[in-house]
Design a protein around this motif. Structure first.
Motif, PDB file in Angstrom:
ATOM      1  N   ILE A   1       0.823  -1.214   0.023  1.00  0.00           N
ATOM      2  CA  ILE A   1      -0.061   0.013  -0.079  1.00  0.00           C
ATOM      3  C   ILE A   1       0.767   1.079   0.037  1.00  0.00           C
ATOM      4  CG2 ILE A   1      -1.882  -1.116   1.315  1.00  0.00           C
ATOM      5  CD1 ILE A   1      -1.128   0.473   3.622  1.00  0.00           C
ATOM      6  N   SER A   2       0.490   2.258  -0.562  1.00  0.00           N
ATOM      7  CA  SER A   2       1.246   3.592  -0.656  1.00  0.00           C
ATOM      8  C   SER A   2       1.109   4.310   0.681  1.00  0.00           C
ATOM      9  CB  SER A   2       0.674   4.583  -1.484  1.00  0.00           C
ATOM     10  OG  SER A   2       1.165   5.431  -1.554  1.00  0.00           O
ATOM     11  N   LYS A   3       2.244   4.707   1.042  1.00  0.00           N
ATOM     12  CA  LYS A   3       2.783   5.429   2.406  1.00  0.00           C
ATOM     13  C   LYS A   3       1.830   6.763   2.290  1.00  0.00           C
ATOM     14  CE  LYS A   3       6.002   5.754   5.975  1.00  0.00           C
ATOM     15  NZ  LYS A   3       7.311   5.513   6.261  1.00  0.00           N
ATOM     16  N   HIS A   4       2.087   7.370   1.023  1.00  0.00           N
ATOM     17  CA  HIS A   4       1.373   8.600   0.592  1.00  0.00           C
ATOM     18  C   HIS A   4       0.320   8.674  -0.332  1.00  0.00           C
ATOM     19  CE1 HIS A   4       4.582  10.517   2.999  1.00  0.00           C
ATOM     20  NE2 HIS A   4       5.290   9.872   2.286  1.00  0.00           N
ATOM     21  N   LYS A   5      -1.081   8.945   0.195  1.00  0.00           N
ATOM     22  CA  LYS A   5      -1.966   8.803  -0.854  1.00  0.00           C
ATOM     23  C   LYS A   5      -2.786  10.124  -0.931  1.00  0.00           C
ATOM     24  CE  LYS A   5      -3.169   4.251   0.109  1.00  0.00           C
ATOM     25  NZ  LYS A   5      -4.342   3.100   0.556  1.00  0.00           N
ATOM     26  N   ARG A   6      -3.426  10.516  -1.864  1.00  0.00           N
ATOM     27  CA  ARG A   6      -4.019  11.666  -1.992  1.00  0.00           C
ATOM     28  C   ARG A   6      -5.533  11.505  -2.762  1.00  0.00           C
ATOM     29  NH1 ARG A   6      -1.849  16.722  -3.142  1.00  0.00           N
ATOM     30  NH2 ARG A   6      -0.146  15.848  -1.643  1.00  0.00           N
ATOM     31  N   PHE A   7      -6.646  12.174  -1.794  1.00  0.00           N
ATOM     32  CA  PHE A   7      -7.878  12.034  -2.316  1.00  0.00           C
ATOM     33  C   PHE A   7      -8.241  13.349  -3.123  1.00  0.00           C
ATOM     34  CE2 PHE A   7      -9.670   8.501   0.477  1.00  0.00           C
ATOM     35  CZ  PHE A   7     -10.385   7.924  -0.577  1.00  0.00           C
TER      36      PHE A   7
ATOM     37  N   ILE B   1       0.289  14.232  -7.288  1.00  0.00           N
ATOM     38  CA  ILE B   1       1.379  13.676  -6.884  1.00  0.00           C
ATOM     39  C   ILE B   1       1.722  12.640  -7.916  1.00  0.00           C
ATOM     40  CG2 ILE B   1       1.112  13.728  -4.416  1.00  0.00           C
ATOM     41  CD1 ILE B   1       0.052  11.128  -4.273  1.00  0.00           C
ATOM     42  N   GLU B   2       3.126  12.047  -8.025  1.00  0.00           N
ATOM     43  CA  GLU B   2       3.452  10.916  -8.691  1.00  0.00           C
ATOM     44  C   GLU B   2       3.152   9.589  -8.179  1.00  0.00           C
ATOM     45  OE1 GLU B   2       7.427   9.371 -11.268  1.00  0.00           O
ATOM     46  OE2 GLU B   2       7.281  11.146 -10.020  1.00  0.00           O
ATOM     47  N   GLY B   3       2.382   8.988  -8.965  1.00  0.00           N
ATOM     48  CA  GLY B   3       1.980   7.574  -8.720  1.00  0.00           C
ATOM     49  C   GLY B   3       1.073   6.912  -9.446  1.00  0.00           C
ATOM     50  N   VAL B   4       0.149   6.168  -8.976  1.00  0.00           N
ATOM     51  CA  VAL B   4      -0.911   5.506  -9.704  1.00  0.00           C
ATOM     52  C   VAL B   4      -2.314   6.140  -9.536  1.00  0.00           C
ATOM     53  CG1 VAL B   4      -1.799   2.954 -10.161  1.00  0.00           C
ATOM     54  CG2 VAL B   4       0.855   3.303  -9.874  1.00  0.00           C
TER      55      VAL B   4
ATOM     56  N   ALA C   1      -2.187   7.240  -5.267  1.00  0.00           N
ATOM     57  CA  ALA C   1      -1.367   6.609  -4.589  1.00  0.00           C
ATOM     58  C   ALA C   1       0.092   6.562  -4.904  1.00  0.00           C
ATOM     59  CB  ALA C   1      -1.712   5.170  -4.287  1.00  0.00           C
ATOM     60  N   SER C   2       0.774   7.289  -4.258  1.00  0.00           N
ATOM     61  CA  SER C   2       2.352   7.327  -4.788  1.00  0.00           C
ATOM     62  C   SER C   2       2.986   5.835  -4.624  1.00  0.00           C
ATOM     63  CB  SER C   2       3.094   8.368  -3.625  1.00  0.00           C
ATOM     64  OG  SER C   2       4.537   8.085  -3.874  1.00  0.00           O
ATOM     65  N   ASN C   3       3.859   5.833  -5.769  1.00  0.00           N
ATOM     66  CA  ASN C   3       4.368   4.414  -5.916  1.00  0.00           C
ATOM     67  C   ASN C   3       5.930   4.451  -5.664  1.00  0.00           C
ATOM     68  OD1 ASN C   3       5.200   5.966  -8.146  1.00  0.00           O
ATOM     69  ND2 ASN C   3       4.688   4.452  -9.549  1.00  0.00           N
ATOM     70  N   LYS C   4       6.490   5.784  -4.912  1.00  0.00           N
ATOM     71  CA  LYS C   4       7.703   5.969  -4.541  1.00  0.00           C
ATOM     72  C   LYS C   4       7.971   5.461  -3.220  1.00  0.00           C
ATOM     73  CE  LYS C   4       8.943   8.153  -8.355  1.00  0.00           C
ATOM     74  NZ  LYS C   4       9.922   7.397  -9.040  1.00  0.00           N
TER      75      LYS C   4
END
Length: 415
Positions: free
Chosen positions: A67-73, A236-239, A261-264
């Motif tokens: 799971i992503s540690k950083h998510k953005r709704f 943010i960069e992610g999926v 969700a960030s994939n970094k």
């Protein structure tokens, strides 16, 4: 007189049939007992394991996901309609990726009105400054005229002072000249005060109008921000994980539009049976299998809530994840608890659970007979289970499924 003879009625006897039925039942039970006690099983059908004793690395396994540690709704900034969806879930995105566009005709009208109101106020402010400048210059002209008149009056007084002493100019005219000069001096002082007050009043009025202009400008900036927010970007960069809206749908202010969700920075979230989770502590090392690589990690959180018999464990990944790693990817993890010294253990028998007492078939010395024995088990360690009591090193047990023979106390094993 005729004598009536009565024929005696024979009583039916139930003794013989009852005895026959009871005998049949006893015989059947005896046959079943004999059959069960003589159960024969082919050795090829069994899995047999021996009790071992050694130092055993203690690990706890579990399944879960990344799971992503950083998510953005991403939410709607205002009431709007979904006008266009440009990106679908599962797509890799960067911060500037436009995911969808919204529309709000009323907001466009509000922006136009705010722009016009600000423009009108700014024009009025410019006009006010021009008028104030004109009034200031006009008052300065009055001051210049008074100063000129005062200078002339003072010259007249100076000229008449000598003539008055010689009697050429009457004392009355001289006094009138002095009075005129004094009045002009006082008038100059008053007009200078009026000019200072006028400057202060002008500045205050400009300040008030400037504050109002700032409010109008802030209102316009808010409207423009809301309008710009109708273009939904990833931030943010992610999926892109989900878009719980459809084309043409009306949404309220603050309604969820997408989840990115960030994939970094990702963590592994494992589900561990509650009876095993009690041995896990924050800081324990872990190995995560992503199906394409093994990466190291450290336990950083243990969920205090038990859900469906499992505890959620969060693992911080301390190594670089493979390039194909993404949020929601299914993973398997092993948490390293420690080393069990001189541990007795055996391959985990089918149906036997950790920290339980169970009956397991043990092979006798002749290797042809197996009898049930009650054993106490400890922790499950990989494919093995710890033995606490009921067995010794080297003894052999049947670890395959024996549930169909569990009523029997012994088995005969054939080659």
């Amino acid at each position: 007189m005729d004598i009536i003879k009565t024929t005696p009625v024979k009583k039916r006897s139930w003794i013989k049939p009852a005895a026959f039925i009871v005998g049949a039942l006893v015989f059947s039970v005896w046959q079943i007992t004999q059959a069960s006690s003589d159960t024969k099983v082919s050795r090829s059908e069994l899995r047999i394991a021996a009790v071992q004793k050694s130092d055993l690395p203690f690990t706890i396994s579990g399944f879960g996901k990344l799971i992503s540690k950083h998510k953005r709704f991403l939410t709607s900034p205002t009431v709007a309609t979904i006008e266009e969806i440009l990106v679908l879930p599962g797509t890799q995105v960067i911060a500037d990726t436009v995911i969808m566009k919204l529309s709000n005709p009323d907001l466009r009208l509000q922006v136009n009105n705010a722009q016009m109101e600000l423009a009108r106020h700014q024009a009025g402010l410019r006009e006010l400054k021009i008028n104030q400048k004109s009034a200031y210059l006009a008052h300065q002209a009055i001051l210049v005229q008074i100063k000129s008149n005062l200078a002339a009056a003072e010259l007249k007084v100076e000229a008449q002072s000598g003539l008055a002493a010689k009697g050429i100019v009457s004392s009355l005219d001289f006094k009138r000249s002095k009075l005129a000069a004094t009045q002009l001096a006082e008038q100059l002082d008053i007009e200078q005060q009026r000019l200072e007050h006028l400057q202060s009043a002008h500045q205050e009025k400009i300040s008030v109008q400037g504050q109002w202009a700032k409010q109008l400008d802030a209102n316009l900036a808010l409207k423009l921000s809301l309008q710009a927010g109708l273009v939904i970007r990833a931030d943010i960069e992610g999926v892109l994980q989900s878009t719980p809206v459809t084309l043409g749908q009306s949404v309220a202010a603050g309604e969820k539009l997408a989840l990115v969700a960030s994939n970094k920075t990702m963590i592994a979230q494992l589900k561990i049976p509650q009876n095993e989770a009690q041995d896990i502590a924050i800081g324990h090392k872990a190995i995560i299998n992503t199906r394409s690589a093994f990466v190291s990690g450290v336990v950083n959180r243990i969920d205090p809530v038990i859900t469906n018999g499992s505890v959620v464990i969060d693992i911080d990944i301390t190594q670089a994840l493979p390039v194909n790693a993404r949020p929601e990817l299914k993973v398997e993890g092993k948490i390293e608890i420690g080393m069990l010294s001189n541990a007795l253990y055996i391959k985990q028998p089918v149906g036997v659970k950790a920290h339980s007492s169970s009956q397991v078939f043990t092979l006798l010395a002749n290797q042809q007979t197996a009898t049930l024995r009650t054993m106490k088990f400890g922790r499950v360690i990989g494919n093995n289970i710890e033995l606490l009591s009921g067995a010794s090193e080297g003894e052999q047990f049947i670890v395959s499924d024996t549930s169909s023979w569990s009523p029997n106390h012994s088995l005969t094993i054939t080659d």
